[in-house]
Design an enzyme around this catalytic site. Structure first.
Site, PDB file in Angstrom:
ATOM      1  N   GLN A 126      12.626  42.623  51.393  1.00 50.92           N
ATOM      2  CA  GLN A 126      14.017  42.637  51.879  1.00 50.92           C
ATOM      3  C   GLN A 126      14.898  42.049  50.783  1.00 50.92           C
ATOM      4  OE1 GLN A 126      16.379  42.446  54.604  1.00 50.92           O
ATOM      5  NE2 GLN A 126      17.633  41.047  53.389  1.00 50.92           N
ATOM      6  N   THR A 127      16.035  42.682  50.512  1.00 48.10           N
ATOM      7  CA  THR A 127      16.931  42.089  49.525  1.00 48.10           C
ATOM      8  C   THR A 127      18.377  42.526  49.728  1.00 48.10           C
ATOM      9  OG1 THR A 127      17.330  41.734  47.164  1.00 48.10           O
ATOM     10  CG2 THR A 127      16.511  43.904  47.783  1.00 48.10           C
ATOM     11  N   ARG A 128      19.307  41.665  49.248  1.00 49.93           N
ATOM     12  CA  ARG A 128      20.731  42.020  49.256  1.00 49.93           C
ATOM     13  C   ARG A 128      21.306  41.812  47.848  1.00 49.93           C
ATOM     14  NH1 ARG A 128      21.979  36.362  50.110  1.00 49.93           N
ATOM     15  NH2 ARG A 128      24.015  36.672  49.185  1.00 49.93           N
ATOM     16  N   HIS A 131      15.937  41.889  39.272  1.00 53.66           N
ATOM     17  CA  HIS A 131      15.724  41.641  37.846  1.00 53.66           C
ATOM     18  C   HIS A 131      14.210  41.564  37.605  1.00 53.66           C
ATOM     19  CE1 HIS A 131      19.978  41.272  37.492  1.00 53.66           C
ATOM     20  NE2 HIS A 131      20.009  40.353  38.436  1.00 53.66           N
ATOM     21  N   HIS A 179      11.999  39.575  40.032  1.00 59.58           N
ATOM     22  CA  HIS A 179      11.758  40.214  41.334  1.00 59.58           C
ATOM     23  C   HIS A 179      10.717  41.320  41.215  1.00 59.58           C
ATOM     24  CE1 HIS A 179      16.035  38.896  41.468  1.00 59.58           C
ATOM     25  NE2 HIS A 179      15.596  38.321  42.563  1.00 59.58           N
ATOM     26  N   GLY A 194      10.822  34.566  51.375  1.00 59.09           N
ATOM     27  CA  GLY A 194      10.968  33.565  50.320  1.00 59.09           C
ATOM     28  C   GLY A 194      11.595  32.278  50.805  1.00 59.09           C
ATOM     29  N   ARG A 195      11.864  31.440  49.823  1.00 57.71           N
ATOM     30  CA  ARG A 195      12.575  30.194  50.048  1.00 57.71           C
ATOM     31  C   ARG A 195      13.961  30.561  50.563  1.00 57.71           C
ATOM     32  NH1 ARG A 195      15.492  26.512  47.524  1.00 57.71           N
ATOM     33  NH2 ARG A 195      14.693  24.374  47.468  1.00 57.71           N
ATOM     34  N   ASP A 196      14.411  29.892  51.624  1.00 58.16           N
ATOM     35  CA  ASP A 196      15.762  30.074  52.150  1.00 58.16           C
ATOM     36  C   ASP A 196      16.096  31.553  52.410  1.00 58.16           C
ATOM     37  OD1 ASP A 196      18.151  29.073  53.045  1.00 58.16           O
ATOM     38  OD2 ASP A 196      19.141  29.186  51.104  1.00 58.16           O
ATOM     39  N   ARG A 227      62.091  46.631  47.481  1.00 64.06           N
ATOM     40  CA  ARG A 227      62.929  46.781  48.679  1.00 64.06           C
ATOM     41  C   ARG A 227      63.689  48.106  48.688  1.00 64.06           C
ATOM     42  NH1 ARG A 227      63.695  43.200  52.558  1.00 64.06           N
ATOM     43  NH2 ARG A 227      62.484  41.283  52.401  1.00 64.06           N
ATOM     44  N   ILE A 269      60.601  36.958  46.268  1.00 66.44           N
ATOM     45  CA  ILE A 269      60.829  35.536  46.585  1.00 66.44           C
ATOM     46  C   ILE A 269      59.545  34.963  47.201  1.00 66.44           C
ATOM     47  CG2 ILE A 269      62.146  33.927  48.008  1.00 66.44           C
ATOM     48  CD1 ILE A 269      64.530  35.820  47.822  1.00 66.44           C
TER      49      ILE A 269
HETATM   50  S1  PPS Z   1      61.168  38.312  50.235  1.00 63.40           S
HETATM   51  O1  PPS Z   1      61.549  37.119  51.003  1.00 63.40           O
HETATM   52  O2  PPS Z   1      60.125  37.985  49.268  1.00 63.40           O
HETATM   53  O3  PPS Z   1      60.758  39.415  51.122  1.00 63.40           O
HETATM   54  O4  PPS Z   1      62.452  38.749  49.423  1.00 63.40           O
HETATM   55  P1  PPS Z   1      62.523  39.864  48.261  1.00 63.40           P
HETATM   56  O5  PPS Z   1      61.859  41.108  48.700  1.00 63.40           O
HETATM   57  O6  PPS Z   1      62.073  39.262  46.986  1.00 63.40           O
HETATM   58  O7  PPS Z   1      64.040  40.207  48.184  1.00 63.40           O
HETATM   59  C1  PPS Z   1      64.904  39.315  47.637  1.00 63.40           C
HETATM   60  C2  PPS Z   1      66.091  40.024  47.011  1.00 63.40           C
HETATM   61  O8  PPS Z   1      66.919  40.563  48.037  1.00 63.40           O
HETATM   62  C3  PPS Z   1      68.275  40.114  47.878  1.00 63.40           C
HETATM   63  N1  PPS Z   1      68.657  39.517  49.185  1.00 63.40           N
HETATM   64  C4  PPS Z   1      68.206  38.373  49.736  1.00 63.40           C
HETATM   65  N2  PPS Z   1      67.345  37.417  49.290  1.00 63.40           N
HETATM   66  C5  PPS Z   1      67.065  36.385  50.112  1.00 63.40           C
HETATM   67  N3  PPS Z   1      67.578  36.250  51.350  1.00 63.40           N
HETATM   68  C6  PPS Z   1      68.423  37.181  51.837  1.00 63.40           C
HETATM   69  N4  PPS Z   1      68.911  37.040  53.077  1.00 63.40           N
HETATM   70  C7  PPS Z   1      68.766  38.302  51.032  1.00 63.40           C
HETATM   71  N5  PPS Z   1      69.539  39.379  51.212  1.00 63.40           N
HETATM   72  C8  PPS Z   1      69.455  40.123  50.083  1.00 63.40           C
HETATM   73  C9  PPS Z   1      68.301  39.210  46.699  1.00 63.40           C
HETATM   74  O9  PPS Z   1      69.010  39.926  45.715  1.00 63.40           O
HETATM   75  C10 PPS Z   1      66.883  39.013  46.248  1.00 63.40           C
HETATM   76  O10 PPS Z   1      66.687  39.350  44.896  1.00 63.40           O
HETATM   77  P2  PPS Z   1      66.224  38.307  43.770  1.00 63.40           P
HETATM   78  O11 PPS Z   1      65.721  39.157  42.665  1.00 63.40           O
HETATM   79  O12 PPS Z   1      65.158  37.422  44.348  1.00 63.40           O
HETATM   80  O13 PPS Z   1      67.457  37.569  43.410  1.00 63.40           O
END
Ligand code: PPS
Length: 568
Positions: free
Chosen positions: A193-195, A199, A202, A287-289, A433, A473
């Site tokens: 038996q082996t997962r 080598h 074995h 085998g062992r364990d 986005r 973010i």
């Molecule tokens: S998250 O929280 O990670 O899903 O956000 P993210 O997809 O990075 O989107 C952030 C960018 O959307 C713009 N934006 C906002 N950011 C934060 N809060 C709110 N309410 C919001 N509305 C619009 C903003 O330009 C962010 O871009 P970055 O590049 O971070 O400045």
């Protein structure tokens, strides 16, 4: 031990004609979509691999197996084989009714006549079967965090076996193996038996075990579910095939077992012995364990090293299979050959490479000596797990809006493209986005969904050897941790916190969003009216207030070099 009894064993399948009729009727029954583990269990129930079981355990059998390792009628069976379902599904069916069991594609594989429906005490099950409730044990973690809360028990009527598209020629039911042994005239068969990949050590130990038992050898690796983090079965099977011709011809057979392992140590070893007996074997190497789950949360082994051997030894007569001791084989340099560790003469130089050391050598692209493994096996392993500097990885920037994530991420992308070697994809917050997440807003739920999508795409890029640079973010620690886990299954995850302060981001206000947020014209704005959870232990934290963009990107490059992800 007398020769093997290779008469066919009972299966739960009905004839082809009945199956076609049953399938039509079953289309109208309530149906349960089986998990991957349940499909594995069902396959071995139907093909006789789990003899004497004839279905998923009912409550009395379950409790008896859990507490005494025997079914209610006294048959030795150490592992509860249960069908766990949701409360909602359990409420929609009743004892006495038949249900259809379907695979992930919706194909009906079997029907089950419900004899019992009950909510088990899963903690008590973990304690009784695995001897612990520590979540570091994979089966305990599965039981307490992933399994469904209600069990349904009942007899199975098999309609068709799950379809496998890979390595079909090497998958055998117990009766197919029995027929093969009969045809070949094999009367004593020792199972290995082996997962793990095999080598040289074995190969030596299995060859010796077969010789000592005057038996033929069945290499019987598990390809269903093994320990999380194990080398995938596709790679392993290619490795096994490479080792096969190192044995004298016609002495050894490779067959793949679609078992879902529980890593249950002693009970699992005994279970393996019964399964091998059902497959026509007369001996099994333990085998062992054996089937050990690794260390617990205190850093100790869950089971004693010889507990598994002890339990199998106690029951081998009743099972009808003889245990063969697994001898640890080591390479003796002066003799240029393998010998059992306890037979090596004093003063000899012993060479060995541990599993951890092997993984290190693979990940750093270091030499793996020929005395340790076969060149074909090493080649396969390197194909699947290239050195870190050739694997995919993800750089995940996180920080407030306007912190400089996108600018640094862009600079990093260009620098990596200048170096060449791997494709680079930038998944910038704003850009994602506009495309992937265009319908999402900024509620916690939507932000989490957005990050999970980015994580999914990045994990696919990482899996396929590319570099994903993400720059959202990503304000929530738990979501970042979930993405890390998903990506680390395939390659490195490098979290970079762009630590520009809120004051500085607001001072820069490059998009004018902070002003709008202060005026209340943008709601749920990170840092103003929405939280940002600062990463506690990122791989790198960047201070952008006193350092140029170019230098920030360079710091990331240095980090990647230090982690071995790019050649220095
Ligand atoms: S998250 O929280 O990670 O899903 O956000 P993210 O997809 O990075 O989107 C952030 C960018 O959307 C713009 N934006 C906002 N950011 C934060 N809060 C709110 N309410 C919001 N509305 C619009 C903003 O330009 C962010 O871009 P970055 O590049 O971070 O400045």
């Amino acid at each position: 031990m007398t020769a093997a009894n290779l008469a066919p064993i009972p299966e739960l399948y009905v004839s082809y004609d009945s199956a076609a009729k049953l399938k039509r009727e079953a289309a109208n029954l309530p149906s349960w979509d089986l998990s991957q583990r349940q499909v594995c269990d069902l396959e071995l129930l139907m093909n006789g691999g789990f003899q004497p079981l004839t279905g998923f355990l009912g409550q009395a059998d379950y409790e008896s197996v859990r507490d005494t390792m025997r079914t209610a009628s006294g048959a030795l069976w150490p592992m509860p084989i249960t069908l766990d379902v949701t409360e909602k599904f359990a409420e929609s069916v009743a004892v006495g009714q038949d249900i259809a069991l379907r695979d992930a594609e919706g194909v009906i594989l079997a029907t089950l006549s419900i004899s019992d429906i009950w909510a088990p005490d899963r903690e008590a099950e973990a304690q009784a079967v695995f001897g612990t409730t520590d979540l570091k044990h994979p089966a305990v973690n599965f039981l307490l965090n992933k399994s469904n809360p209600v069990y349904i028990g009942g007899a199975i009527t098999g309609i068709q076996a799950p379809v496998h598209y890979d390595f079909r020629g090497s998958r055998n039911t117990p009766n197919e193996l029995r027929a093969y042994f009969r045809k070949m005239g094999w009367r004593r068969i020792v199972a290995f038996q082996t997962r793990n990949p095999l080598h040289r050590a074995h190969q030596e130990l299995t060859f010796r075990a077969a010789k000592e038992a005057q038996a033929n050898l069945l290499i019987h690796p598990v390809v269903g579910m093994t320990k999380p983090g194990d080398i995938d079965h596709f790679t392993r099977v290619r490795c096994y095939e490479a080792v096969l011709d190192k044995y004298p011809s016609s002495t050894t057979h490779l067959s793949l077992l679609n078992l879902a392992m529980r890593m249950g140590g002693p009970r699992e070893a005994l279970w393996h012995a019964i399964i091998r007996k059902n497959h026509g074997c007369t001996h099994m190497i333990v085998g062992r364990d054996h089937a050990g789950p690794g260390k617990n949360s205190q850093g100790q082994d869950f089971y004693g090293p010889y507990d598994a051997q002890e339990l199998v030894r106690q029951h081998q007569e009743e099972v009808g299979i003889e245990m063969v001791d697994f001898k640890q084989m080591v390479y003796v340099q002066e003799k240029a050959q393998y010998e059992p560790r306890d037979e090596v003469a004093e003063g000899m130089t012993i060479l060995d490479i541990s599993g951890t050391e092997l993984r290190r050598r693979l990940s750093e692209g270091l030499e793996i000596p020929e005395w340790f493994s076969f060149p074909d096996v090493v080649k396969e392993l390197r194909r699947t797990k290239p050195a870190r500097s050739k694997q995919g990885f993800t750089v995940f920037f996180t920080g407030l809006s306007g912190s400089g994530k996108s600018t640094i991420a862009n600079a990093l992308m260009v620098k990596l493209m200048e170096m060449g070697g791997r494709p680079v994809t930038l998944l910038d917050g704003d850009v994602v986005r506009k495309n992937l997440s265009s319908e999402l807003g900024f509620s916690k739920e939507h932000r989490d969904l957005n990050i999970r999508r980015i994580g999914y795409v990045a994990s696919e890029i990482t899996k396929n050897g590319g570099i994903a640079i993400c720059a959202p973010i990503a304000p929530y620690t738990a979501t970042r941790a979930a993405v890390r886990e998903e990506i680390e299954a395939f390659g490195a995850f490098v979290e970079v916190h762009v630590a520009t302060s809120l004051e500085e981001c607001e001072r820069r206000d490059r998009k004018g969003l902070y002003q709008l947020a202060r005026e209340g014209k943008i709601k749920e704005f990170t840092g103003i009216s929405d939280p940002y959870e600062v990463p506690e232990l990122p791989e790198l934290r960047l201070d952008t207030e006193n350092i140029e963009v170019d230098n920030c990107a360079h710091q990331v490059i240095l980090k990647l070099e230090q982690m071995g992800l790019i050649a220095g």
